[in-house]
Write a protein that holds these residues in place. Structure first.
Motif, PDB file in Angstrom:
ATOM      1  N   SER A 114       0.850  -1.192   0.000  1.00  0.00           N
ATOM      2  CA  SER A 114       0.000   0.000   0.000  1.00  0.00           C
ATOM      3  C   SER A 114       0.885   1.241   0.000  1.00  0.00           C
ATOM      4  O   SER A 114       2.100   1.159   0.212  1.00  0.00           O
ATOM      5  CB  SER A 114      -0.907  -0.005   1.232  1.00  0.00           C
ATOM      6  OG  SER A 114      -0.131   0.111   2.414  1.00  0.00           O
ATOM      7  N   ASP A 115       0.290   2.416  -0.211  1.00  0.00           N
ATOM      8  CA  ASP A 115       1.076   3.643  -0.342  1.00  0.00           C
ATOM      9  C   ASP A 115       1.188   4.434   0.950  1.00  0.00           C
ATOM     10  O   ASP A 115       1.553   5.606   0.935  1.00  0.00           O
ATOM     11  CB  ASP A 115       0.495   4.523  -1.451  1.00  0.00           C
ATOM     12  CG  ASP A 115      -0.946   4.947  -1.166  1.00  0.00           C
ATOM     13  OD1 ASP A 115      -1.471   4.553  -0.103  1.00  0.00           O
ATOM     14  OD2 ASP A 115      -1.535   5.651  -2.003  1.00  0.00           O
TER      15      ASP A 115
ATOM     16  N   THR B 284       4.603   0.326  -4.566  1.00  0.00           N
ATOM     17  CA  THR B 284       3.188   0.581  -4.842  1.00  0.00           C
ATOM     18  C   THR B 284       2.901   0.345  -6.322  1.00  0.00           C
ATOM     19  O   THR B 284       3.822   0.200  -7.132  1.00  0.00           O
ATOM     20  CB  THR B 284       2.806   2.031  -4.491  1.00  0.00           C
ATOM     21  OG1 THR B 284       3.447   2.916  -5.415  1.00  0.00           O
ATOM     22  CG2 THR B 284       3.247   2.380  -3.079  1.00  0.00           C
ATOM     23  N   ASP B 285       1.617   0.338  -6.680  1.00  0.00           N
ATOM     24  CA  ASP B 285       1.277   0.134  -8.089  1.00  0.00           C
ATOM     25  C   ASP B 285       1.666   1.329  -8.947  1.00  0.00           C
ATOM     26  O   ASP B 285       1.639   1.258 -10.182  1.00  0.00           O
ATOM     27  CB  ASP B 285      -0.221  -0.178  -8.238  1.00  0.00           C
ATOM     28  CG  ASP B 285      -1.104   0.871  -7.586  1.00  0.00           C
ATOM     29  OD1 ASP B 285      -0.570   1.900  -7.130  1.00  0.00           O
ATOM     30  OD2 ASP B 285      -2.328   0.652  -7.530  1.00  0.00           O
ATOM     31  N   CYS B 286       2.088   2.440  -8.278  1.00  0.00           N
ATOM     32  CA  CYS B 286       2.588   3.602  -9.021  1.00  0.00           C
ATOM     33  C   CYS B 286       4.106   3.586  -9.165  1.00  0.00           C
ATOM     34  O   CYS B 286       4.692   4.490  -9.762  1.00  0.00           O
ATOM     35  CB  CYS B 286       2.171   4.900  -8.319  1.00  0.00           C
ATOM     36  SG  CYS B 286       0.394   5.172  -8.269  1.00  0.00           S
ATOM     37  N   GLY B 287       4.742   2.558  -8.557  1.00  0.00           N
ATOM     38  CA  GLY B 287       6.197   2.448  -8.663  1.00  0.00           C
ATOM     39  C   GLY B 287       6.971   3.104  -7.545  1.00  0.00           C
ATOM     40  O   GLY B 287       8.204   3.205  -7.612  1.00  0.00           O
ATOM     41  N   ASP B 288       6.293   3.569  -6.491  1.00  0.00           N
ATOM     42  CA  ASP B 288       6.980   4.202  -5.364  1.00  0.00           C
ATOM     43  C   ASP B 288       7.390   3.150  -4.333  1.00  0.00           C
ATOM     44  O   ASP B 288       6.630   2.225  -4.035  1.00  0.00           O
ATOM     45  CB  ASP B 288       6.070   5.231  -4.687  1.00  0.00           C
ATOM     46  CG  ASP B 288       5.731   6.391  -5.601  1.00  0.00           C
ATOM     47  OD1 ASP B 288       6.572   6.729  -6.453  1.00  0.00           O
ATOM     48  OD2 ASP B 288       4.615   6.945  -5.468  1.00  0.00           O
TER      49      ASP B 288
ATOM     50  N   THR C 247       7.880   1.838  -0.646  1.00  0.00           N
ATOM     51  CA  THR C 247       7.201   2.065   0.627  1.00  0.00           C
ATOM     52  C   THR C 247       7.816   1.185   1.704  1.00  0.00           C
ATOM     53  O   THR C 247       8.083   0.009   1.469  1.00  0.00           O
ATOM     54  CB  THR C 247       5.697   1.722   0.525  1.00  0.00           C
ATOM     55  OG1 THR C 247       5.123   2.448  -0.547  1.00  0.00           O
ATOM     56  CG2 THR C 247       4.974   2.070   1.800  1.00  0.00           C
TER      57      THR C 247
END
Length: 318
Positions: A14-15, A49-53, A55
């Motif tokens: 998760s973000d 995350t699914d945005c590539g960040d 975590t």
């Protein structure tokens, strides 16, 4: 050997940075490296995350990563090497007669971890239960067998009424005074705290008198969340949602845990009686099916642990 980051190992999280949760794991890259004859070393405590960040997973994230990866790979067991021989009935540094448990269920270990037993973090135990992978907690410094955390016991002898005593000094008591006694107010207060990711536990609401339309709400939070909680409560006070609030950071929880309590009346009374004999005041009481927790003054927690452990844990083992 080959090394992989959490992202390379297929760990999607998760973000919520600093408190991220593992959502899914796709270990195909790990399997590929193993099939090529490599030893795979995966970085714990992180995901993507699914945005590539990137975590971080928060406290206990490395153990959580190990258990989740073992589950996703359908491993027979996940071994957690630590600085103790296994899971004990309480902290041996406080109660020298603490005994090492050969086995403990996911449910009992989750309660002990949630209530302060530091040897395992709750999220790691949750992952073990979710994937059905046994967790073997053992010492880095010896070859001795540790403690197996699994779904059910394999030995009847381990099914004691109380498995252990846990404590948690990372606790603050919050008293919200003079709250309007009408529908929706409690929701507003706790939703505001949840929006700031403040974890709340041990909630008690009391009505002053039948005629008084004000109520007081008392609950506990972690010391890590005190600053955020103050921000939220200051805002609520400005909105006139309450008269005042008080935060006491010198508190602690002491808890007993055991699946055997389900069919054993009088355990709570025994615990309260022991604390009474030690002249230890109970601020809040909360229970689950397999645990009883009392909020007490921080400076009396060691006395409480020793007294409860000697009478309820060791006493019942004979």
């Amino acid at each position: 050997a080959v090394s992989m980051t959490g992202a390379q190992a297929g760990i999607l999280s998760s973000d919520n940075h600093g408190k991220g949760r593992i959502l899914t794991i796709d270990p195909k890259r790990v399997f590929k490296a193993l099939d090529e004859g490599n030893v795979v070393v995966v970085a714990g405590f992180q995901g993507i995350t699914d945005c590539g960040d990137i975590t971080t997973l928060g406290r206990g994230g490395s153990d959580t990563t190990a258990v989740a990866l073992a589950g996703a790979m359908q491993a027979d067991v996940c071994e957690i090497f630590t600085d103790v021989e296994g899971v004990y009935s309480t902290d041996p540094r406080i109660a020298p007669n603490a005994v090492k448990l050969d086995e403990i269920t996911y449910g009992e270990m989750l309660e002990m971890a949630r209530l302060g037993a530091g040897v395992m973090q709750p999220r790691a135990v949750e992952m073990g239960s979710r994937y059905g992978v046994p967790i073997h907690v053992r010492s880095t410094f010896s070859d001795n067998e540790g403690t197996i955390i699994r779904e059910d016991y394999t030995m009847k002898a381990n099914e004691h009424v109380i498995q252990g005593v846990a404590d948690d000094t990372n606790v603050a008591k919050v008293s919200v005074v003079g709250v309007e006694n009408k529908p929706g107010i409690a929701h507003h207060i706790f939703q505001s705290l949840a929006d700031k990711n403040v974890d709340v536990d041990m909630i008690v609401q009391s009505i002053r008198t039948v005629e008084d339309q004000k109520t007081d709400i008392v609950f506990t939070i972690t010391l890590d969340d005190v600053v955020l909680a103050r921000e939220v409560l200051d805002g609520l006070k400005a909105e006139t949602k309450m008269e005042e609030y008080v935060i006491n950071e010198k508190m602690a929880k002491v808890s007993i845990v055991g699946a055997g309590m389900l069919g054993e009346p009088g355990v709570a009374a025994q615990m309260f009686g022991i604390l009474g004999e030690e002249n230890i005041n109970i601020e809040i009481i909360s229970t689950s099916e397999i645990s009883i927790t009392c909020l007490i003054a921080e400076d009396r927690v060691k006395d409480a642990i020793r007294a409860i452990h000697d009478n309820l844990v060791i006493g019942n083992r004979g």
